[in-house]
Structures are given as C-alpha cells and as structure tokens.
Design a protein around this motif. Structure first.
Motif, PDB file in Angstrom:
ATOM      1  N   ARG A 155      -9.755 -71.571 -71.540  1.00  0.00           N
ATOM      2  CA  ARG A 155     -11.156 -70.764 -71.203  1.00  0.00           C
ATOM      3  C   ARG A 155     -11.217 -72.007 -70.360  1.00  0.00           C
ATOM      4  NH1 ARG A 155     -15.546 -71.738 -73.853  1.00  0.00           N
ATOM      5  NH2 ARG A 155     -15.229 -72.921 -75.160  1.00  0.00           N
ATOM      6  N   ARG A 156     -11.971 -71.073 -69.099  1.00  0.00           N
ATOM      7  CA  ARG A 156     -12.995 -72.119 -67.986  1.00  0.00           C
ATOM      8  C   ARG A 156     -12.041 -72.975 -67.581  1.00  0.00           C
ATOM      9  NH1 ARG A 156     -19.652 -72.213 -70.974  1.00  0.00           N
ATOM     10  NH2 ARG A 156     -19.437 -69.814 -71.095  1.00  0.00           N
ATOM     11  N   ARG A 157     -11.164 -73.210 -67.664  1.00  0.00           N
ATOM     12  CA  ARG A 157      -9.781 -73.526 -66.432  1.00  0.00           C
ATOM     13  C   ARG A 157     -10.157 -74.802 -67.394  1.00  0.00           C
ATOM     14  NH1 ARG A 157     -12.692 -76.444 -61.457  1.00  0.00           N
ATOM     15  NH2 ARG A 157     -10.470 -76.844 -60.761  1.00  0.00           N
ATOM     16  N   ALA A 158     -10.143 -75.153 -69.027  1.00  0.00           N
ATOM     17  CA  ALA A 158      -9.748 -76.242 -69.986  1.00  0.00           C
ATOM     18  C   ALA A 158      -8.539 -75.555 -70.691  1.00  0.00           C
ATOM     19  CB  ALA A 158     -10.804 -76.218 -71.138  1.00  0.00           C
ATOM     20  N   ASP A 212      -7.588 -81.851 -72.794  1.00  0.00           N
ATOM     21  CA  ASP A 212      -7.567 -83.109 -71.065  1.00  0.00           C
ATOM     22  C   ASP A 212      -6.611 -83.733 -70.001  1.00  0.00           C
ATOM     23  OD1 ASP A 212     -10.156 -81.403 -72.212  1.00  0.00           O
ATOM     24  OD2 ASP A 212     -10.432 -84.136 -73.027  1.00  0.00           O
ATOM     25  N   ARG A 213      -5.858 -84.351 -70.862  1.00  0.00           N
ATOM     26  CA  ARG A 213      -4.965 -84.850 -70.674  1.00  0.00           C
ATOM     27  C   ARG A 213      -3.584 -85.353 -71.451  1.00  0.00           C
ATOM     28  NH1 ARG A 213      -4.443 -90.685 -69.094  1.00  0.00           N
ATOM     29  NH2 ARG A 213      -6.159 -90.625 -70.608  1.00  0.00           N
ATOM     30  N   LEU A 214      -1.926 -84.829 -70.557  1.00  0.00           N
ATOM     31  CA  LEU A 214      -1.230 -84.923 -72.054  1.00  0.00           C
ATOM     32  C   LEU A 214      -0.053 -85.111 -70.589  1.00  0.00           C
ATOM     33  CD1 LEU A 214      -0.856 -81.019 -72.565  1.00  0.00           C
ATOM     34  CD2 LEU A 214      -2.061 -82.270 -70.463  1.00  0.00           C
ATOM     35  N   GLN A 215       1.797 -85.055 -71.079  1.00  0.00           N
ATOM     36  CA  GLN A 215       1.949 -85.208 -70.453  1.00  0.00           C
ATOM     37  C   GLN A 215       3.524 -84.332 -71.319  1.00  0.00           C
ATOM     38  OE1 GLN A 215       3.457 -89.692 -70.282  1.00  0.00           O
ATOM     39  NE2 GLN A 215       4.645 -89.411 -68.228  1.00  0.00           N
ATOM     40  N   GLY A 267      -5.014 -80.593 -68.908  1.00  0.00           N
ATOM     41  CA  GLY A 267      -5.166 -79.670 -69.027  1.00  0.00           C
ATOM     42  C   GLY A 267      -4.447 -78.412 -68.297  1.00  0.00           C
ATOM     43  N   GLU A 268      -5.098 -78.431 -67.700  1.00  0.00           N
ATOM     44  CA  GLU A 268      -5.257 -76.893 -66.210  1.00  0.00           C
ATOM     45  C   GLU A 268      -4.089 -77.005 -65.235  1.00  0.00           C
ATOM     46  OE1 GLU A 268      -8.006 -75.020 -62.680  1.00  0.00           O
ATOM     47  OE2 GLU A 268      -7.957 -76.653 -62.636  1.00  0.00           O
ATOM     48  N   GLN A 269      -3.259 -78.457 -65.124  1.00  0.00           N
ATOM     49  CA  GLN A 269      -2.254 -78.357 -64.285  1.00  0.00           C
ATOM     50  C   GLN A 269      -1.191 -77.685 -65.517  1.00  0.00           C
ATOM     51  OE1 GLN A 269      -3.230 -82.571 -63.476  1.00  0.00           O
ATOM     52  NE2 GLN A 269      -3.078 -82.057 -61.204  1.00  0.00           N
ATOM     53  N   PHE A 270      -0.903 -78.424 -66.892  1.00  0.00           N
ATOM     54  CA  PHE A 270      -0.398 -77.843 -67.952  1.00  0.00           C
ATOM     55  C   PHE A 270      -0.102 -76.504 -68.006  1.00  0.00           C
ATOM     56  CE2 PHE A 270       1.556 -77.444 -72.071  1.00  0.00           C
ATOM     57  CZ  PHE A 270       2.726 -78.693 -71.920  1.00  0.00           C
ATOM     58  N   TRP A 271      -1.559 -75.805 -67.931  1.00  0.00           N
ATOM     59  CA  TRP A 271      -1.528 -74.568 -68.176  1.00  0.00           C
ATOM     60  C   TRP A 271      -0.666 -73.487 -66.828  1.00  0.00           C
ATOM     61  CZ3 TRP A 271      -2.507 -70.855 -71.636  1.00  0.00           C
ATOM     62  CH2 TRP A 271      -2.382 -69.323 -71.246  1.00  0.00           C
ATOM     63  N   SER A 305       1.321 -70.533 -67.962  1.00  0.00           N
ATOM     64  CA  SER A 305       0.949 -69.391 -67.260  1.00  0.00           C
ATOM     65  C   SER A 305       1.610 -68.402 -67.239  1.00  0.00           C
ATOM     66  CB  SER A 305       0.386 -69.680 -65.992  1.00  0.00           C
ATOM     67  OG  SER A 305       0.916 -69.925 -65.229  1.00  0.00           O
ATOM     68  N   GLY A 306       3.179 -68.479 -66.523  1.00  0.00           N
ATOM     69  CA  GLY A 306       3.692 -67.519 -66.743  1.00  0.00           C
ATOM     70  C   GLY A 306       4.492 -67.571 -67.866  1.00  0.00           C
TER      71      GLY A 306
END
Length: 350
Positions: free
Chosen positions: A302-305, A318-321, A330-334, A339-340
């Motif tokens: 939601r809202r890039r989070a 917020d940050r994960l690995q 979080g956005e990069q992880f999604w 996303s797919g």
C-alpha cells in the motif's frame, strides 16, 4: 547535575538529572555522608571484570580515577575469545592497563582491595571473592530482582516494561545477580527506544551510580539491603529461536521484538530465510483487506510500502534481505519477488 533530596526514617531518596536523563537514586538511610573509605595503604586498588561495550563507561570512570590518584592501581580481567578481543580488552590494551586472563591466577588476599564487575558473563567463585577485603561490586542493567541474568535490557524491552534501570549490588557466589542491593537508579523506557540505545544509556548511568557509591564505600555497603524474592524474573541468554517471528502474535509484540534484539528478526518465504532489518508502524489508515485474505504472515503493498499481517494488525517492512540476495527496501522486495507471485504465495511461512 541537579538534585533534590528528601529524607524519611527509612530511606534517603534523590531525584537527579544526569545528561538530561531523569532518574532516582535509592540509598539506605543509615548512610554516614561524612565518612570516607580509609585504607592504611592509601588509595584503593581495583580489579575490574568486564567484557562488552556495556562495561566500557565504568572502566573509563575507574581509569580516570586512577589517573587522578584516587585509585592506586587498576587492572582488568578479560576472557580470551577464539577470534578477536572483547571491548574491555581492547580498551585496556590501548590505554596500557594491566590485563589478566580469565580465570586470574596467582592472586593473593588483599592484592586488590575492591573488585568491580560489569557485564562479565562468568560467575566469580567464593575463593576469588574472598580475596577482596572491601568486597566485589557489580553494575547490573536492571532494577533487581527483576531481570536477573545475561540479557536484562533485551527482556525488559520484550516484556514491554515502562521502566528499567541499573543496580549496584554486592557479588555472591554460585548464582548470578542475587547479591545485596547497594544502590539503584530508575529510568523510563521510551516506546520507540532500541536495545542498543537503551543499553548505552544504562551503561553510562551505571558508571555514574557506581562512582557515587565509591565516594563512601563503607557507608554504601553498610546500607546494602537483601533482594526480595517477590518480583524475581529471569533474563536468560538469547538463542536463535528468540529471533524468529511468530506472525500469530500481536503487531505491538513483534515490533517490540524488533527493537529489543541486537540483530535482525528472521522469517521465511517459500522455505528461504528472510532477515527483517527494519520494521515500523504503517501510516494510517490501515487499508489492506481483512478476514481470510489477511491471515497472519500475509504480505501486501500500500502506497509503495510492504506490509505484513500480524494477529491483530499490520506492520511495515522497511528493509529486508532474502537469503542469498542484497538488502532491499520493502518496495524493491515486492517488485522483485511478490508482484508476479500467485496470491497464495504472498505470505511468510508459518
């Protein structure tokens, strides 16, 4: 340092501001504030037992007293690590202080007058304690008898305590943190504080409280009181299991877990380990769906989070690995892994 004091028939209490940190000192009423430690040989000799960063402020205080001539000798007992050196050993070697390996050998009764312990991690046997004519004092990061053990700051945060502090106590053999209470200082726990910050605050506070006790050691020891058995809680060493997240717990409990532990929380996605490096409360409104689609561990955006569902609400990741991958937002992880993905795969393992 500002202080206001009150005196009753049973206690002497001072509210003191140290480095803008309000606390209270509690000492017994029988303190004789005019007496000073008197040892015929002159300034006292101290043997210090310490290991990690919590031990450094107290070691610095003792070192400054030695340089000022208030201690005639200061030596440091350190454990040997398989790799690297403890913070206490690094400090002692850098400043030319004598270092004794644990367990110390060849000590004789009266060689050192006072022993001081801070975050050492080893029990001192009776035969060692008995070598110190003045005794052995310990700087412990809790308000004993609450949180006896190796990880008091962690457990205070995990439990959601509103207050913690430091205790100066006498050291007794056989069990950790059971000695008589010489002095205590209490501080409030901010709901957003992290373990590293609180530990540093308590380390400094403990150093200053011990310094106060050392102004008149005989009187401080005479005022020591036994711990009560009421309110005893234990703070055992951390295990890998303490870092694993149970998404069936309330969101507030998971957030406390992230702030209480010195390393990242752990979970898994489709069998691959995920390290959670930064969590936070999501911005209102809550937004994501509820019911069956929002089972604990469920992931959504939601809202890039990137949000994860707990038992009663959501947290932002917020940050994960992901195992074998670089740290990402979080956005990069999604975008990279969720996303797919099929809807039923957007959920941490449980």
């Amino acid at each position: 340092m500002a202080a206001t004091c009150t005196r009753s028939a049973f206690s002497f209490a001072c509210k003191i501001t140290i480095n803008n940190l309000k606390c209270r000192y509690l000492l017994g009423c029988q303190l004789n504030h005019t007496s000073k430690l008197s040892i015929s040989q002159g300034p006292i000799k101290v043997l210090y037992f310490g290991s990690d960063d919590f031990a450094i402020p107290t070691l610095k205080m003792l070192h400054s007293k030695r340089d000022a001539g208030q201690l005639s000798e200061l030596a440091v007992v350190c454990v040997r690590l398989k790799a690297g050196k403890t913070a206490a050993r690094r400090y002692a070697e850098r400043h030319g202080l004598p270092v004794l390996d644990w367990p110390p050998t060849g000590l004789t009764a009266g060689r050192y007058h006072l022993g001081v312990v801070a975050s050492f991690g080893h029990l001192l046997p009776s035969r060692l304690i008995d070598l110190f004519p003045v005794g052995v004092l310990n700087v412990h990061a809790s308000l004993l008898p609450r949180w006896r053990g190796a990880a008091p700051v962690v457990h205070a945060l995990l439990a959601g305590d509103s207050e913690t502090g430091v205790t100066i106590m006498t050291v007794k053999p056989h069990k950790f943190d059971i000695g008589d209470i010489v002095a205590q200082a209490a501080v409030p726990i901010s709901p957003t504080v992290h373990v590293q910050q609180l530990t540093a605050e308590l380390a400094q506070l403990g150093s200053e409280l011990l310094e106060r006790c050392m102004e008149d050691i005989p009187a401080a020891l005479a005022a020591a009181r036994p711990q009560t058995e009421e309110g005893v809680t234990l703070a055992p060493r951390l295990t890998p299991a303490d870092y694993r997240v149970d998404w069936d717990r309330p969101a507030a409990a998971v957030l406390r877990q992230s702030r209480a532990l010195p390393g990242p929380l752990l979970t898994a996605l489709s069998g691959r380990r995920v390290r959670l490096l930064a969590l936070s409360e999501p911005e209102a409104p809550a937004g994501p769906p509820s019911g069956a689609a929002a089972a604990p561990g469920r992931l959504t955006r939601r809202r890039r989070a990137l949000l994860v569902r707990c038992a009663d609400g959501w947290l932002a990741l917020d940050r994960l690995q992901l195992q074998g991958k670089p740290v990402m937002s979080g956005e990069q992880f999604w975008n990279g892994y969720l996303s797919g993905a099929a809807d039923d795969q957007r959920c941490f393992d449980r």
